[in-house]
Design an enzyme around this catalytic site. Structure first.
Site, PDB file in Angstrom:
ATOM      1  N   TYR A   1      17.894   5.423  17.706  1.00 41.06           N
ATOM      2  CA  TYR A   1      18.130   6.266  18.809  1.00 41.06           C
ATOM      3  C   TYR A   1      17.931   5.349  20.270  1.00 41.06           C
ATOM      4  O   TYR A   1      18.316   5.982  21.179  1.00 41.06           O
ATOM      5  CB  TYR A   1      17.341   7.519  18.866  1.00 41.06           C
ATOM      6  CG  TYR A   1      15.465   7.268  18.615  1.00 41.06           C
ATOM      7  CD1 TYR A   1      14.978   6.365  19.781  1.00 41.06           C
ATOM      8  CD2 TYR A   1      15.132   7.888  17.696  1.00 41.06           C
ATOM      9  CE1 TYR A   1      13.723   6.073  19.633  1.00 41.06           C
ATOM     10  CE2 TYR A   1      13.461   7.595  17.842  1.00 41.06           C
ATOM     11  CZ  TYR A   1      12.903   6.718  18.743  1.00 41.06           C
ATOM     12  OH  TYR A   1      11.430   6.586  18.577  1.00 41.06           O
TER      13      TYR A   1
ATOM     14  N   LYS B   1      13.237   1.975  23.827  1.00 35.10           N
ATOM     15  CA  LYS B   1      13.825   1.182  22.386  1.00 35.10           C
ATOM     16  C   LYS B   1      14.889   0.609  23.188  1.00 35.10           C
ATOM     17  O   LYS B   1      15.236  -0.521  22.872  1.00 35.10           O
ATOM     18  CB  LYS B   1      13.769   1.875  21.247  1.00 35.10           C
ATOM     19  CG  LYS B   1      12.355   2.553  20.763  1.00 35.10           C
ATOM     20  CD  LYS B   1      11.913   1.396  19.992  1.00 35.10           C
ATOM     21  CE  LYS B   1      10.515   1.902  19.165  1.00 35.10           C
ATOM     22  NZ  LYS B   1       9.685   0.850  18.555  1.00 35.10           N
TER      23      LYS B   1
HETATM   24  C1  HXC Z   1       2.943  15.793  24.794  1.00 33.50           C
HETATM   25  C2  HXC Z   1       1.454  14.112  24.648  1.00 33.50           C
HETATM   26  C3  HXC Z   1       1.401  14.138  23.407  1.00 33.50           C
HETATM   27  C4  HXC Z   1       2.070  15.165  22.738  1.00 33.50           C
HETATM   28  C5  HXC Z   1       0.141  12.679  24.002  1.00 33.50           C
HETATM   29  N1  HXC Z   1       0.637  13.228  25.237  1.00 33.50           N
HETATM   30  N2  HXC Z   1       0.523  13.129  23.014  1.00 33.50           N
HETATM   31  N3  HXC Z   1       2.350  15.046  25.514  1.00 33.50           N
HETATM   32  N4  HXC Z   1       3.070  15.917  23.376  1.00 33.50           N
HETATM   33  N5  HXC Z   1       2.247  15.228  21.359  1.00 33.50           N
HETATM   34  C6  HXC Z   1       0.270  12.893  26.464  1.00 33.50           C
HETATM   35  C7  HXC Z   1      -1.157  13.056  26.938  1.00 33.50           C
HETATM   36  O1  HXC Z   1      -1.183  14.633  27.279  1.00 33.50           O
HETATM   37  C8  HXC Z   1      -1.215  12.195  28.217  1.00 33.50           C
HETATM   38  O2  HXC Z   1      -0.764  12.644  29.392  1.00 33.50           O
HETATM   39  C9  HXC Z   1      -0.332  11.030  27.836  1.00 33.50           C
HETATM   40  O3  HXC Z   1       0.628  11.356  26.964  1.00 33.50           O
HETATM   41  C10 HXC Z   1      -1.235   9.858  27.438  1.00 33.50           C
HETATM   42  O4  HXC Z   1      -1.904  10.254  26.147  1.00 33.50           O
HETATM   43  P1  HXC Z   1      -3.464   9.647  25.581  1.00 33.50           P
HETATM   44  O5  HXC Z   1      -3.700  10.249  24.367  1.00 33.50           O
HETATM   45  O6  HXC Z   1      -4.592   9.299  26.870  1.00 33.50           O
HETATM   46  O7  HXC Z   1      -2.717   8.257  25.407  1.00 33.50           O
HETATM   47  P2  HXC Z   1      -3.328   7.057  24.290  1.00 33.50           P
HETATM   48  O8  HXC Z   1      -4.326   7.223  23.896  1.00 33.50           O
HETATM   49  O9  HXC Z   1      -2.660   5.565  25.447  1.00 33.50           O
HETATM   50  O10 HXC Z   1      -2.085   7.000  23.189  1.00 33.50           O
HETATM   51  C11 HXC Z   1      -0.698   6.670  23.219  1.00 33.50           C
HETATM   52  C12 HXC Z   1       0.012   7.606  22.295  1.00 33.50           C
HETATM   53  C13 HXC Z   1      -0.452   7.941  20.925  1.00 33.50           C
HETATM   54  C14 HXC Z   1       1.383   7.215  22.467  1.00 33.50           C
HETATM   55  C15 HXC Z   1       0.067   8.905  23.326  1.00 33.50           C
HETATM   56  O11 HXC Z   1       0.364   8.718  20.348  1.00 33.50           O
HETATM   57  C16 HXC Z   1      -0.540   6.599  20.192  1.00 33.50           C
HETATM   58  O12 HXC Z   1      -1.378   5.841  20.410  1.00 33.50           O
HETATM   59  N6  HXC Z   1       0.499   6.311  19.206  1.00 33.50           N
HETATM   60  C17 HXC Z   1       0.525   5.183  18.453  1.00 33.50           C
HETATM   61  C18 HXC Z   1       0.858   5.389  17.138  1.00 33.50           C
HETATM   62  C19 HXC Z   1       2.104   6.181  17.040  1.00 33.50           C
HETATM   63  O13 HXC Z   1       2.757   6.762  17.920  1.00 33.50           O
HETATM   64  N7  HXC Z   1       3.313   5.698  16.021  1.00 33.50           N
HETATM   65  C20 HXC Z   1       4.357   6.164  15.697  1.00 33.50           C
HETATM   66  C21 HXC Z   1       5.519   5.273  15.757  1.00 33.50           C
HETATM   67  S1  HXC Z   1       7.048   5.764  15.100  1.00 33.50           S
HETATM   68  P3  HXC Z   1      -1.555  13.644  30.633  1.00 33.50           P
HETATM   69  O14 HXC Z   1      -0.608  13.954  31.484  1.00 33.50           O
HETATM   70  O15 HXC Z   1      -2.073  14.720  29.986  1.00 33.50           O
HETATM   71  O16 HXC Z   1      -2.540  12.505  31.049  1.00 33.50           O
HETATM   72  C22 HXC Z   1       8.213   5.341  16.144  1.00 33.50           C
HETATM   73  C23 HXC Z   1       9.592   5.580  15.994  1.00 33.50           C
HETATM   74  C24 HXC Z   1       9.747   6.682  14.855  1.00 33.50           C
HETATM   75  O17 HXC Z   1       7.994   5.013  17.174  1.00 33.50           O
HETATM   76  C25 HXC Z   1      11.330   6.951  14.826  1.00 33.50           C
HETATM   77  C26 HXC Z   1      11.637   7.885  13.642  1.00 33.50           C
HETATM   78  C27 HXC Z   1      13.234   8.298  13.667  1.00 33.50           C
HETATM   79  P1  NAP Z   2       2.035   3.147  13.290  1.00 29.80           P
HETATM   80  O1  NAP Z   2       1.482   2.546  11.900  1.00 29.80           O
HETATM   81  O2  NAP Z   2       1.612   3.945  14.032  1.00 29.80           O
HETATM   82  O3  NAP Z   2       2.252   1.727  14.348  1.00 29.80           O
HETATM   83  C1  NAP Z   2       2.020   1.503  15.758  1.00 29.80           C
HETATM   84  C2  NAP Z   2       0.982   0.412  15.792  1.00 29.80           C
HETATM   85  O4  NAP Z   2       1.139   0.099  17.107  1.00 29.80           O
HETATM   86  C3  NAP Z   2      -0.344   0.542  15.293  1.00 29.80           C
HETATM   87  O5  NAP Z   2      -1.023  -0.301  14.490  1.00 29.80           O
HETATM   88  C4  NAP Z   2      -1.279   0.558  16.813  1.00 29.80           C
HETATM   89  O6  NAP Z   2      -2.310   0.218  16.482  1.00 29.80           O
HETATM   90  C5  NAP Z   2      -0.432  -0.252  17.431  1.00 29.80           C
HETATM   91  N1  NAP Z   2      -0.594   0.192  18.868  1.00 29.80           N
HETATM   92  C6  NAP Z   2      -0.210   1.239  19.452  1.00 29.80           C
HETATM   93  N2  NAP Z   2      -0.297   1.202  20.913  1.00 29.80           N
HETATM   94  C7  NAP Z   2      -0.814  -0.156  21.265  1.00 29.80           C
HETATM   95  C8  NAP Z   2      -1.191  -0.755  22.281  1.00 29.80           C
HETATM   96  N3  NAP Z   2      -1.051  -0.229  23.369  1.00 29.80           N
HETATM   97  N4  NAP Z   2      -1.462  -2.097  22.033  1.00 29.80           N
HETATM   98  C9  NAP Z   2      -1.358  -2.800  20.787  1.00 29.80           C
HETATM   99  N5  NAP Z   2      -1.017  -2.157  19.666  1.00 29.80           N
HETATM  100  C10 NAP Z   2      -0.760  -0.833  20.003  1.00 29.80           C
HETATM  101  O7  NAP Z   2       3.488   3.363  13.202  1.00 29.80           O
HETATM  102  P2  NAP Z   2       5.040   2.774  12.235  1.00 29.80           P
HETATM  103  O8  NAP Z   2       5.724   3.930  11.912  1.00 29.80           O
HETATM  104  O9  NAP Z   2       4.415   1.665  11.429  1.00 29.80           O
HETATM  105  O10 NAP Z   2       5.696   1.821  13.512  1.00 29.80           O
HETATM  106  C11 NAP Z   2       5.943   0.624  13.496  1.00 29.80           C
HETATM  107  C12 NAP Z   2       7.237   0.232  14.171  1.00 29.80           C
HETATM  108  O11 NAP Z   2       8.289   1.081  13.926  1.00 29.80           O
HETATM  109  C13 NAP Z   2       7.026   0.914  15.686  1.00 29.80           C
HETATM  110  O12 NAP Z   2       7.771  -0.061  16.450  1.00 29.80           O
HETATM  111  C14 NAP Z   2       7.853   2.076  15.606  1.00 29.80           C
HETATM  112  O13 NAP Z   2       8.598   2.345  16.900  1.00 29.80           O
HETATM  113  C15 NAP Z   2       9.000   1.571  14.539  1.00 29.80           C
HETATM  114  N6  NAP Z   2       9.827   2.429  13.728  1.00 29.80           N
HETATM  115  C16 NAP Z   2       9.161   3.534  13.087  1.00 29.80           C
HETATM  116  C17 NAP Z   2       9.905   4.344  12.386  1.00 29.80           C
HETATM  117  C18 NAP Z   2       9.182   5.400  11.430  1.00 29.80           C
HETATM  118  O14 NAP Z   2       9.850   6.272  10.874  1.00 29.80           O
HETATM  119  N7  NAP Z   2       7.793   5.204  11.127  1.00 29.80           N
HETATM  120  C19 NAP Z   2      11.272   4.748  12.579  1.00 29.80           C
HETATM  121  C20 NAP Z   2      11.978   3.597  13.560  1.00 29.80           C
HETATM  122  C21 NAP Z   2      11.056   2.753  14.087  1.00 29.80           C
HETATM  123  P3  NAP Z   2      -3.925   0.505  17.426  1.00 29.80           P
HETATM  124  O15 NAP Z   2      -3.870   2.047  17.391  1.00 29.80           O
HETATM  125  O16 NAP Z   2      -4.944  -0.154  16.642  1.00 29.80           O
HETATM  126  O17 NAP Z   2      -3.568   0.022  18.860  1.00 29.80           O
END
Ligand code: HXC
Ligand code: NAP
Length: 288
Positions: free
Chosen positions: A163, A178
């Site tokens: 995307y 991205k």
């Molecule tokens: C709306 C949200 C939300 C949600 C968080 N926020 N989740 N808003 N809907 N579901 C808002 C919060 O309210 C807050 O805003 C701000 O985001 C920051 O939230 P925190 O929880 O304080 O952030 P933090 O602890 O830093 O965590 C970061 C995060 C969290 C991105 C929000 O989801 C995370 O740590 N994710 C890591 C794992 C992850 O996401 N993996 C997926 C990767 S897959 P306010 O205004 O309330 O303060 C990927 C590609 C997939 O990337 C592609 C598939 C096709």
């Molecule tokens: P995931 O397991 O949730 O991986 C995310 C990782 O990022 C976690 O290990 C997390 O570890 C680390 N992370 C998040 N915030 C961070 C920060 N501020 N500093 C350092 N580390 C941080 O998800 P995943 O699906 O394997 O994703 C891996 C990669 O693939 C990502 O780049 C994602 O965008 C990409 N991707 C995923 C998909 C999918 O379908 N899953 C599709 C396309 C692309 P901590 O919480 O310990 O920090």
């Protein structure tokens, strides 16, 4: 799906097709290396000889791989690091350089994501995802890149998503970030080629991970709908994606830079206009 049965049992599937010494004497840093895709990439690098350092915020996410590495005799270390903080990133890179002298391989895999309609996204929510994905990739790449320039070589792999160029409803923060990382990939590839540094990206389609499942397909209905939209009718396995990451990092790819490899089961192809396998019938002419 991957199925290679000839490797030693300790080599993960994603790495079993590569020679056992592929990454011998290499030092690798993988952000988000303790979970999901990052964990599989790190396992592969470590199993194939690299001293591998995983870096992320939560040390609990490091323990599984650290324990496996100890069992398997791999060289694997962990750093607590929030990629949003440039000083913390610099300290992490300094610490790896202090122990090992150089970093040959960097995988920018850390990400944050969730689905939210754009009109409801708060500035902090936008910043949070941009901070991890775009800023974080820049901070780590710059800090590591300087050391690679001194060492006259290295390889960087950025994990993006398709995307970045197709766009996708509900993830404006992640798609924008991205897209920036993809532009960064090509820019750094052009800028650093003369230093012997390769910079590539990989764009996977959906694959199962705890973080993605929690934030992007929180129930079975959404997941099934996503699978139906993929021409191959299934998600990738994490092993399949990790295998292609290792491919881009391995010496066999030494002439590839600035490239983005799509691993998405055909999801970004246009849907067919014609039903597959059916012969088209010509409309009968009036005189026939
Ligand atoms: C709306 C949200 C939300 C949600 C968080 N926020 N989740 N808003 N809907 N579901 C808002 C919060 O309210 C807050 O805003 C701000 O985001 C920051 O939230 P925190 O929880 O304080 O952030 P933090 O602890 O830093 O965590 C970061 C995060 C969290 C991105 C929000 O989801 C995370 O740590 N994710 C890591 C794992 C992850 O996401 N993996 C997926 C990767 S897959 P306010 O205004 O309330 O303060 C990927 C590609 C997939 O990337 C592609 C598939 C096709
Ligand atoms: P995931 O397991 O949730 O991986 C995310 C990782 O990022 C976690 O290990 C997390 O570890 C680390 N992370 C998040 N915030 C961070 C920060 N501020 N500093 C350092 N580390 C941080 O998800 P995943 O699906 O394997 O994703 C891996 C990669 O693939 C990502 O780049 C994602 O965008 C990409 N991707 C995923 C998909 C999918 O379908 N899953 C599709 C396309 C692309 P901590 O919480 O310990 O920090």
């Amino acid at each position: 799906m991957l199925s290679f049965m000839t490797s030693p049992s300790s080599t993960p599937e994603s790495a079993s097709w590569l020679p056992a010494a592929t990454f011998d004497n290499k030092i690798a840093l993988v952000t988000g290396g303790g979970t999901g895709l990052g964990l599989q990439i790190s396992r592969g690098l470590a199993a194939l000889g690299a001293t591998t350092v995983i870096a992320s915020r939560d040390p609990n996410n490091h323990s599984e791989l650290l324990a496996e590495a100890e069992r398997e005799g791999w060289s694997l270390e962990a750093e607590v690091c929030d990629v949003r903080e440039p000083k913390v990133v610099q300290a992490c890179v300094d610490s790896v350089i202090g122990r090992h002298g150089r970093i040959d391989i960097l995988v920018n895999n850390a990400a944050g994501n969730f689905v939210c309609p754009t009109e409801r996204l708060s500035p902090n929510a936008w910043r949070s995802v941009l901070g991890i994905v775009l800023d974080g990739t820049f901070y780590v790449s710059q800090a590591v890149g300087k050391t690679m320039i001194q060492a006259k070589g290295g390889s960087i792999l950025n994990v993006v998503a398709t995307y970045a160029w197709t766009g996708m409803a509900g993830v404006v923060h992640s798609a924008s970030a991205k897209a920036g990382v993809l532009a960064m990939t090509k820019t750094l590839a052009a800028e650093w080629a003369s230093h012997g540094i390769r910079v590539n990206a990989i764009a996977p389609g959906p694959f199962e991970s705890k973080g993605a499942a929690a934030n992007l397909w929180p129930n079975e209905e959404v997941r099934k709908g996503m699978e139906r939209a993929i021409p191959m009718k299934r998600f990738a396995t994490t092993d399949e994606v990790a295998a292609q990451c290792l491919h881009l990092l391995a010496p066999v790819s030494d002439y590839i830079s600035g490239e983005c490899l799509v691993v998405d089961g055909g999801a970004t192809l246009p849907p067919p206009f014609w039903e597959a396998g059916k012969r088209l019938k010509r409309k009968a002419a009036a005189s026939e």
